[in-house]
Design a protein around this motif. Structure first.
Motif, PDB file in Angstrom:
ATOM      1  N   MET A  75       0.845  -1.167   0.000  1.00 36.76           N
ATOM      2  CA  MET A  75       0.000   0.000   0.000  1.00 36.76           C
ATOM      3  C   MET A  75       0.898   1.240   0.000  1.00 36.76           C
ATOM      4  N   PRO A  76       0.733   2.142  -0.959  1.00 32.76           N
ATOM      5  CA  PRO A  76       1.587   3.324  -1.038  1.00 32.76           C
ATOM      6  C   PRO A  76       1.302   4.309   0.099  1.00 32.76           C
ATOM      7  N   ILE A  77       2.313   5.059   0.456  1.00 30.74           N
ATOM      8  CA  ILE A  77       2.172   6.078   1.496  1.00 30.74           C
ATOM      9  C   ILE A  77       1.534   7.306   0.869  1.00 30.74           C
ATOM     10  N   GLN A  78       0.506   7.810   1.513  1.00 24.72           N
ATOM     11  CA  GLN A  78      -0.205   8.984   1.021  1.00 24.72           C
ATOM     12  C   GLN A  78       0.287  10.215   1.767  1.00 24.72           C
ATOM     13  N   SER A  79       0.472  11.312   1.059  1.00 24.81           N
ATOM     14  CA  SER A  79       0.931  12.549   1.666  1.00 24.81           C
ATOM     15  C   SER A  79      -0.255  13.471   1.927  1.00 24.81           C
ATOM     16  N   VAL A  80      -0.273  14.086   3.116  1.00 21.46           N
ATOM     17  CA  VAL A  80      -1.307  15.063   3.456  1.00 21.46           C
ATOM     18  C   VAL A  80      -0.638  16.268   4.093  1.00 21.46           C
ATOM     19  N   GLY A  81      -1.243  17.423   3.895  1.00 24.56           N
ATOM     20  CA  GLY A  81      -0.741  18.637   4.518  1.00 24.56           C
ATOM     21  C   GLY A  81      -1.138  18.688   5.985  1.00 24.56           C
ATOM     22  N   SER A  82      -0.451  19.535   6.745  1.00 23.35           N
ATOM     23  CA  SER A  82      -0.727  19.622   8.176  1.00 23.35           C
ATOM     24  C   SER A  82      -2.145  20.107   8.460  1.00 23.35           C
ATOM     25  N   TYR A  83      -2.660  21.032   7.665  1.00 26.80           N
ATOM     26  CA  TYR A  83      -4.027  21.523   7.875  1.00 26.80           C
ATOM     27  C   TYR A  83      -5.035  20.401   7.666  1.00 26.80           C
ATOM     28  N   GLU A  84      -4.872  19.642   6.589  1.00 31.80           N
ATOM     29  CA  GLU A  84      -5.773  18.514   6.328  1.00 31.80           C
ATOM     30  C   GLU A  84      -5.667  17.464   7.433  1.00 31.80           C
ATOM     31  N   ALA A  85      -4.451  17.193   7.901  1.00 30.04           N
ATOM     32  CA  ALA A  85      -4.259  16.209   8.968  1.00 30.04           C
ATOM     33  C   ALA A  85      -4.985  16.650  10.235  1.00 30.04           C
ATOM     34  N   LYS A  86      -4.881  17.941  10.564  1.00 26.22           N
ATOM     35  CA  LYS A  86      -5.551  18.467  11.760  1.00 26.22           C
ATOM     36  C   LYS A  86      -7.063  18.418  11.598  1.00 26.22           C
ATOM     37  N   THR A  87      -7.531  18.817  10.438  1.00 29.04           N
ATOM     38  CA  THR A  87      -8.966  18.907  10.189  1.00 29.04           C
ATOM     39  C   THR A  87      -9.630  17.538  10.116  1.00 29.04           C
ATOM     40  N   HIS A  88      -8.926  16.561   9.587  1.00 26.08           N
ATOM     41  CA  HIS A  88      -9.509  15.234   9.349  1.00 26.08           C
ATOM     42  C   HIS A  88      -8.809  14.144  10.154  1.00 26.08           C
ATOM     43  N   LEU A  89      -8.291  14.480  11.335  1.00 25.66           N
ATOM     44  CA  LEU A  89      -7.517  13.523  12.116  1.00 25.66           C
ATOM     45  C   LEU A  89      -8.289  12.241  12.423  1.00 25.66           C
ATOM     46  N   ALA A  90      -9.553  12.358  12.804  1.00 22.74           N
ATOM     47  CA  ALA A  90     -10.339  11.162  13.143  1.00 22.74           C
ATOM     48  C   ALA A  90     -10.422  10.208  11.946  1.00 22.74           C
TER      49      ALA A  90
END
Length: 80
Positions: free
Chosen positions: A1-16
């Motif tokens: 499974m490839p590693i997906q990159s996310v920005g810090s804002y998206e990570a904070k907003t969609h952490l759950a």
């Protein structure tokens, strides 16, 4: 499974949601201004994988110290 990159804002907003996906086996790299600063992955550690990694490190150190590790067999190390 490839590693997906996310920005810090998206990570904070969609952490759950990201945590649910991590539980399902996904791995995410979190970036700030385009620079990867963290990896979000499962904390579950497979004891067999850790033992194999330790044996591989020992093998590599032995190889660097002349031919001291010449008798070690990578296939055997991987089986244990």
């Amino acid at each position: 499974m490839p590693i997906q990159s996310v920005g810090s804002y998206e990570a904070k907003t969609h952490l759950a949601r990201l945590l649910r996906e991590v539980q399902a086996g996904k791995v995410f790299e979190i970036s700030v201004r385009g620079q990867v600063v963290a990896r979000l992955a499962s904390a579950a550690v497979d004891g067999h994988d850790e033992a194999a990694a330790t044996k591989m490190r020992e093998f590599m150190h032995a190889q660097q110290a002349s031919d001291a590790g010449a008798g070690l067999d990578l296939r055997e190390l991987r089986k244990n």
